[in-house]
Design an enzyme around this catalytic site. Structure first.
Site, PDB file in Angstrom:
ATOM      1  N   SER A  69      16.845   1.850   0.378  1.00 28.66           N
ATOM      2  CA  SER A  69      15.594   1.690   1.430  1.00 28.66           C
ATOM      3  C   SER A  69      16.929   1.865   2.566  1.00 28.66           C
ATOM      4  O   SER A  69      18.162   2.021   2.775  1.00 28.66           O
ATOM      5  CB  SER A  69      15.129   0.844   1.582  1.00 28.66           C
ATOM      6  OG  SER A  69      16.455  -0.571   2.155  1.00 28.66           O
ATOM      7  N   ALA A 131       6.285 -11.430   9.713  1.00 25.31           N
ATOM      8  CA  ALA A 131       5.404 -11.769  10.597  1.00 25.31           C
ATOM      9  C   ALA A 131       4.073 -11.970  10.599  1.00 25.31           C
ATOM     10  O   ALA A 131       2.820 -12.028  11.536  1.00 25.31           O
ATOM     11  CB  ALA A 131       5.151 -10.571  11.934  1.00 25.31           C
ATOM     12  N   SER A 136       5.102  -6.661   2.797  1.00 20.87           N
ATOM     13  CA  SER A 136       5.353  -6.867   1.308  1.00 20.87           C
ATOM     14  C   SER A 136       4.148  -5.895   0.687  1.00 20.87           C
ATOM     15  O   SER A 136       4.099  -4.769   0.148  1.00 20.87           O
ATOM     16  CB  SER A 136       5.621  -8.005   0.625  1.00 20.87           C
ATOM     17  OG  SER A 136       4.382  -8.808   0.787  1.00 20.87           O
ATOM     18  N   ASP A 180      -3.881  -8.584   1.160  1.00 19.02           N
ATOM     19  CA  ASP A 180      -3.361  -7.440   1.694  1.00 19.02           C
ATOM     20  C   ASP A 180      -3.307  -5.895   1.169  1.00 19.02           C
ATOM     21  O   ASP A 180      -3.725  -5.033   1.601  1.00 19.02           O
ATOM     22  CB  ASP A 180      -2.250  -8.423   1.546  1.00 19.02           C
ATOM     23  CG  ASP A 180      -1.889  -9.240   1.784  1.00 19.02           C
ATOM     24  OD1 ASP A 180      -2.609 -10.086   2.980  1.00 19.02           O
ATOM     25  OD2 ASP A 180      -1.243  -9.961   2.194  1.00 19.02           O
ATOM     26  N   TYR A 232       2.481 -22.338   0.966  1.00 20.54           N
ATOM     27  CA  TYR A 232       0.581 -21.537   0.773  1.00 20.54           C
ATOM     28  C   TYR A 232       0.284 -21.941  -1.222  1.00 20.54           C
ATOM     29  O   TYR A 232      -0.475 -22.012  -1.110  1.00 20.54           O
ATOM     30  CB  TYR A 232       1.694 -20.532   0.416  1.00 20.54           C
ATOM     31  CG  TYR A 232       0.070 -18.975   0.489  1.00 20.54           C
ATOM     32  CD1 TYR A 232      -0.477 -18.768   1.099  1.00 20.54           C
ATOM     33  CD2 TYR A 232       0.038 -18.780  -1.559  1.00 20.54           C
ATOM     34  CE1 TYR A 232      -1.204 -17.410   0.668  1.00 20.54           C
ATOM     35  CE2 TYR A 232      -0.807 -17.926  -1.292  1.00 20.54           C
ATOM     36  CZ  TYR A 232      -1.614 -17.441  -1.046  1.00 20.54           C
ATOM     37  OH  TYR A 232      -2.594 -16.377  -1.335  1.00 20.54           O
TER      38      TYR A 232
HETATM   39  C1  GLA Z   1      -0.832 -13.797   2.461  1.00 18.05           C
HETATM   40  C2  GLA Z   1      -1.642 -14.081   0.818  1.00 18.05           C
HETATM   41  C3  GLA Z   1      -2.867 -13.360   1.396  1.00 18.05           C
HETATM   42  C4  GLA Z   1      -4.122 -14.452   1.702  1.00 18.05           C
HETATM   43  C5  GLA Z   1      -2.939 -14.761   3.593  1.00 18.05           C
HETATM   44  C6  GLA Z   1      -4.106 -15.932   3.318  1.00 18.05           C
HETATM   45  O1  GLA Z   1      -1.532 -12.948   3.091  1.00 18.05           O
HETATM   46  O2  GLA Z   1      -0.947 -12.706   0.693  1.00 18.05           O
HETATM   47  O3  GLA Z   1      -3.006 -12.429  -0.432  1.00 18.05           O
HETATM   48  O4  GLA Z   1      -4.057 -15.099   0.937  1.00 18.05           O
HETATM   49  O5  GLA Z   1      -2.040 -15.001   2.992  1.00 18.05           O
HETATM   50  O6  GLA Z   1      -5.102 -15.703   4.101  1.00 18.05           O
END
Ligand code: GLA
Length: 401
Positions: A69, A131, A136, A180, A232
């Site tokens: 990279s 951020a 990812s 995401d 999380y």
């Molecule tokens: C991160 C996770 C997502 C989602 C958000 C919260 O970005 O990668 O899958 O759970 O948090 O909405």
């Protein structure tokens, strides 16, 4: 071909001594609304942004995957058939776990890792890390579309989103949902992607920001977060415990009419976690409805309510993000909320173009007064999903049809 694409092709040639077979890119994302709802099988409304991860890729003849990279001098190199053992031994760490994880996850979705050719990947990115903009997922999605084409897998995009999620869950070790990767693989210009995370049905929802004279300002509070070690996983566990206590498979099975019952049955903290998810699902549906009926100028109150819910019920905001949101609102933003997994990352504010500079300066000033470092503020434009970048899109569509 853009200058950046040409430059990465050059970089690939410098690193490997030959031309790449192609260049692909995938965007980061901003979640407009629907936070911590994806792993509860609920609704989300993210959009792909104009910050992308680009990968130049070329096949090898020796069954080796080598990833380099522009942000790390040391390449990672594994035989494709050894990735699974390396994963189990916890040897896949750092940024290279994302591309290696995607190769491994493709192996779980139809790629024969013992017989597909090896591959060189050289990666570059303009998605800021940490951020909350899914740098990812941008890597995962860029690598997924590249390998899907080079290995002739023909997997549909929703499957590639699941591949990215599998890499993240089982190789990187972050228990994240499907939002995401879906945004990165399915987004369209000036639109958000509505995703039902239970059925995996999607709909493109036009945002009409440019037409309404509105911009989305990202305010990166520059406080780092880590999903793998942060709160999380703890929030996810609370949601799952709440669902079990309420006798449902997931919180998706509850709606606002269940709140009184949830209040009677759950302890205070679990109740507030559950209330966030239930009301956030409703806010996503309301946002789609309001966007379609009245356009983007009308969604501010929903963004604000989402932030309050994350701050007070889900407790994933930070003083920096609260300050960014409050200051943006006080200086003319139509609505504002933290976005992404929380515990740091960024806030977004929906702002009339004429007030952008005023809001930006006010936030800088408020941060300086509180002696918070940062922030970094920049606008993002809802953009197209992952693409092949080095050939004409029409030629490409014809070649892969
Ligand atoms: C991160 C996770 C997502 C989602 C958000 C919260 O970005 O990668 O899958 O759970 O948090 O909405």
């Amino acid at each position: 071909m853009t200058d950046a694409t040409r430059e990465l092709r050059g970089r690939f040639t410098h690193v490997t001594g030959r031309e790449p077979d192609g260049v692909w890119s995938a965007p980061g994302r901003v979640n407009l609304i629907g936070e911590h709802t994806d792993y509860n099988q609920g609704f989300v409304l993210p959009f792909a942004i104009d910050r992308r991860t680009t990968v130049a890729a070329g096949l090898r003849t020796d069954g080796v995957i080598r990833v380099a990279s522009t942000f790390d001098d040391t390449p990672a190199e594994w035989r494709l058939t050894e990735i699974d053992a390396a994963r189990i031994d916890g040897q896949l760490t750092g940024w290279s776990a994302y591309p290696l994880g995607v190769a491994w996850a493709l192996g779980r979705n139809g790629a024969e890792l013992a017989s597909v050719p090896g591959v060189d990947l050289v990666i570059d990115s303009t998605v800021p890390v940490g951020a909350g903009l899914s740098s990812s997922a941008a890597i995962e999605s860029a690598v997924a579309v590249a390998l899907n084409e080079l290995w002739g897998l023909n997997l549909p995009r929703p499957t590639l989103a699941q591949v990215g999620q599998l890499a993240e869950n089982d190789v990187v070790g972050a228990p994240t949902g499907i939002m995401d990767q879906s945004a990165s693989l399915l987004g369209e210009a000036d639109s958000a992607v509505f995703l039902d995370c239970r059925s995996l049905e999607t709909a493109v929802v036009p945002l009409g920001l440019a037409g309404a004279g509105l911009s989305i300002l990202v305010i990166d509070a520059r406080v780092s977060h880590s999903h793998a070690t942060g709160g999380y996983a703890d929030r996810r566990a609370s949601c799952e415990a709440g669902a079990v206590a309420m006798g449902v498979t997931s919180l998706r099975d509850l709606d606002v009419t269940d709140l009184d019952r949830a209040h009677d049955m759950l302890d205070d903290v679990t109740f507030r976690r559950v209330r966030h998810v239930i009301t956030e699902n409703q806010r996503v549906l309301d946002t789609v409805r309001v966007l379609r009926k009245d356009g983007p100028t009308a969604i501010g109150p929903l963004l604000d309510a989402s932030h309050r819910s994350m701050r007070d019920d889900f407790e994933i905001s930070t003083p920096e993000l609260d300050l960014a949101v409050d200051t943006a609102r006080a200086h003319g933003a139509i609505g504002a909320r933290m976005t992404g997994g929380g515990f740091g990352g960024a806030a977004i504010a929906l702002i009339p173009n004429a007030l952008l500079l005023e809001v930006e300066l006010a936030v800088q000033d408020a941060f300086a007064k509180r002696r918070f470092s940062g922030p970094m503020a920049f606008t993002v434009t809802p953009s197209r999903a992952a693409t092949r970048d080095d050939i004409d899109p029409i030629e490409h569509a014809a070649a892969t049809a």
